[in-house]
Design an enzyme around this catalytic site. Structure first.
Site, mmCIF file in Angstrom:
data_model
loop_
_atom_site.group_PDB
_atom_site.id
_atom_site.type_symbol
_atom_site.label_atom_id
_atom_site.label_comp_id
_atom_site.label_asym_id
_atom_site.label_seq_id
_atom_site.Cartn_x
_atom_site.Cartn_y
_atom_site.Cartn_z
ATOM 1 N N ASP A 56 0.841 -1.199 0.000
ATOM 2 C CA ASP A 56 0.000 0.000 0.000
ATOM 3 C C ASP A 56 0.883 1.259 0.000
ATOM 4 O O ASP A 56 0.369 2.388 -0.055
ATOM 5 C CB ASP A 56 -1.017 -0.002 1.151
ATOM 6 C CG ASP A 56 -0.384 -0.058 2.521
ATOM 7 O OD1 ASP A 56 0.854 -0.176 2.614
ATOM 8 O OD2 ASP A 56 -1.130 0.009 3.517
ATOM 9 N N SER A 57 2.214 1.053 -0.021
ATOM 10 C CA SER A 57 3.133 2.164 -0.292
ATOM 11 C C SER A 57 2.796 2.801 -1.633
ATOM 12 O O SER A 57 3.233 3.915 -1.915
ATOM 13 C CB SER A 57 4.587 1.672 -0.300
ATOM 14 O OG SER A 57 4.740 0.562 -1.164
ATOM 15 N N ASP A 95 -1.009 -6.164 -0.093
ATOM 16 C CA ASP A 95 -1.374 -5.523 1.178
ATOM 17 C C ASP A 95 -2.873 -5.361 1.339
ATOM 18 O O ASP A 95 -3.572 -4.984 0.390
ATOM 19 C CB ASP A 95 -0.765 -4.110 1.234
ATOM 20 C CG ASP A 95 0.511 -4.056 2.039
ATOM 21 O OD1 ASP A 95 0.732 -4.965 2.870
ATOM 22 O OD2 ASP A 95 1.286 -3.111 1.838
ATOM 23 N N LYS A 124 -1.147 -9.352 3.163
ATOM 24 C CA LYS A 124 -0.341 -8.828 4.269
ATOM 25 C C LYS A 124 -1.180 -7.836 5.061
ATOM 26 O O LYS A 124 -1.864 -7.002 4.466
ATOM 27 C CB LYS A 124 0.930 -8.145 3.747
ATOM 28 C CG LYS A 124 1.742 -7.451 4.845
ATOM 29 C CD LYS A 124 3.169 -7.161 4.435
ATOM 30 C CE LYS A 124 3.383 -5.901 3.658
ATOM 31 N NZ LYS A 124 3.009 -4.660 4.370
ATOM 32 N N GLU A 126 -1.113 -5.307 8.797
ATOM 33 C CA GLU A 126 -0.255 -4.712 9.823
ATOM 34 C C GLU A 126 -0.840 -4.942 11.204
ATOM 35 O O GLU A 126 -2.054 -4.806 11.396
ATOM 36 C CB GLU A 126 -0.123 -3.201 9.582
ATOM 37 C CG GLU A 126 0.589 -2.873 8.278
ATOM 38 C CD GLU A 126 0.770 -1.382 8.052
ATOM 39 O OE1 GLU A 126 0.512 -0.573 8.985
ATOM 40 O OE2 GLU A 126 1.175 -1.014 6.932
ATOM 41 N N GLU A 193 9.559 -4.150 10.121
ATOM 42 C CA GLU A 193 10.015 -2.873 9.541
ATOM 43 C C GLU A 193 10.642 -1.959 10.582
ATOM 44 O O GLU A 193 10.077 -1.739 11.659
ATOM 45 C CB GLU A 193 8.817 -2.162 8.877
ATOM 46 C CG GLU A 193 9.192 -0.798 8.284
ATOM 47 C CD GLU A 193 8.188 -0.239 7.298
ATOM 48 O OE1 GLU A 193 7.198 -0.927 6.974
ATOM 49 O OE2 GLU A 193 8.414 0.896 6.833
#
Ligand code: KIV
Length: 276
Positions: A56-57, A95, A124, A126, A193
């Site tokens: 999602d960057s 993501d 993925k 978070e 990260e």
């Protein structure tokens, strides 16, 4: 019937979760990069990356936002589908964006969309121990999951910026416990990260599943970078862990090959890319 997933017309078989588990047990570094479209995905795949992440960057490096918060599930599906078309060998992880996994049912519904419409092979998300129930629920439905801990960019407004995590002992211990709980819940990969080397080493040491690091030091099972950072496309001040692989390369394919070689030979990350 099974030949397509195993070969897809390539001389090398596609990477899957068993390949990644074997690489961890044989201590072969796992090289990963992000991609957001078919052309770059194909270059990254040909360079030998084992995992391609549709991160999602993309909200920051493609859409121009300051954070990943505005990215939607539809955005992720669109880019994941593009990337899938460019891949032959690499394993595709996509993501789940901000607020797309607030309950088990919402997480299941959105991860199914990412897999069916976006061709993701793994999703993925978070979060630490707070996401254990979600990971358990997805695992129970055979959805492969990568759990992203350490610096969680979707929480940037809560934690007050993009900063190194796990510097104090309590936080570092909590991270190891979270990683173990996520593995027990069924996570197939942990992504770590922006943490000190020692935390990267400790988490990798206690887990059976592969740990992919970004700014987590050299002693993790694999490395990932945002593609546009690795190619020097992203403007502005870069985090310490970023290396621009275009600097010593004549072309994008050469730079991507150099990145994969540097991860495989453990030349990257060097001490100048690490946190203490
Ligand atoms: O969104 C992303 O690209 C990521 C990487 C920073 C690992 O999560």
């Amino acid at each position: 019937m099974y030949t397509q997933l195993q070969q897809r017309g390539m001389d090398q078989p596609p990477v899957n979760v068993s390949t990644l588990a074997r690489m961890k047990s044989e201590r072969e570094p796992i090289a990963c990069l992000t991609a957001y479209d078919a052309s770059f995905a194909s270059l990254v795949d040909h360079a030998g990356a084992d995992i391609v992440l549709v991160g999602d960057s993309l909200g920051m490096v493609v859409q121009g936002y300051d954070t990943t918060v505005p990215v939607t599930v539809d955005d992720m599906i669109y880019h994941s589908r593009l990337v899938a078309r460019g891949l032959s060998r690499a394993f595709l992880v996509t993501d789940m964006p901000f607020m797309s996994y607030t309950s088990p049912d919402q997480a299941l519904e959105n991860s199914v969309r990412l897999m069916q419409e976006g061709a993701a092979m793994m999703v993925k998300l978070e979060g630490g121990s707070s996401q254990v129930k979600i990971v358990e629920y997805l695992t129970r439905h055979d959805i492969p999951v990568c759990a992203h801990i350490g610096l969680k960019p979707q929480s940037v407004h809560k934690i007050g910026g993009f900063k190194v995590q796990g510097r104090d002992e309590g936080q570092a211990l909590q991270m190891t416990e979270d990683a173990l709980a996520l593995q027990a819940a069924g996570a197939d990969i942990v992504l770590l990260e922006c943490v000190p080397n020692e935390v990267g080493k400790a988490v990798t040491g206690v887990l059976d599943v592969p740990v992919i690091g970004i700014g987590a030091g050299p002693e993790v099972d694999g490395q990932i970078l945002v593609l546009y950072d690795a190619l020097g496309i992203t403007q502005g001040r870069m985090p310490r862990f970023v290396k621009n692989f275009m600097v010593d390369s004549q072309s994008i394919p050469e730079a991507l090959g150099n990145y994969v070689d540097a991860v495989k030979s453990r030349a990257y990350p060097g001490p100048e890319h690490c946190f203490s």
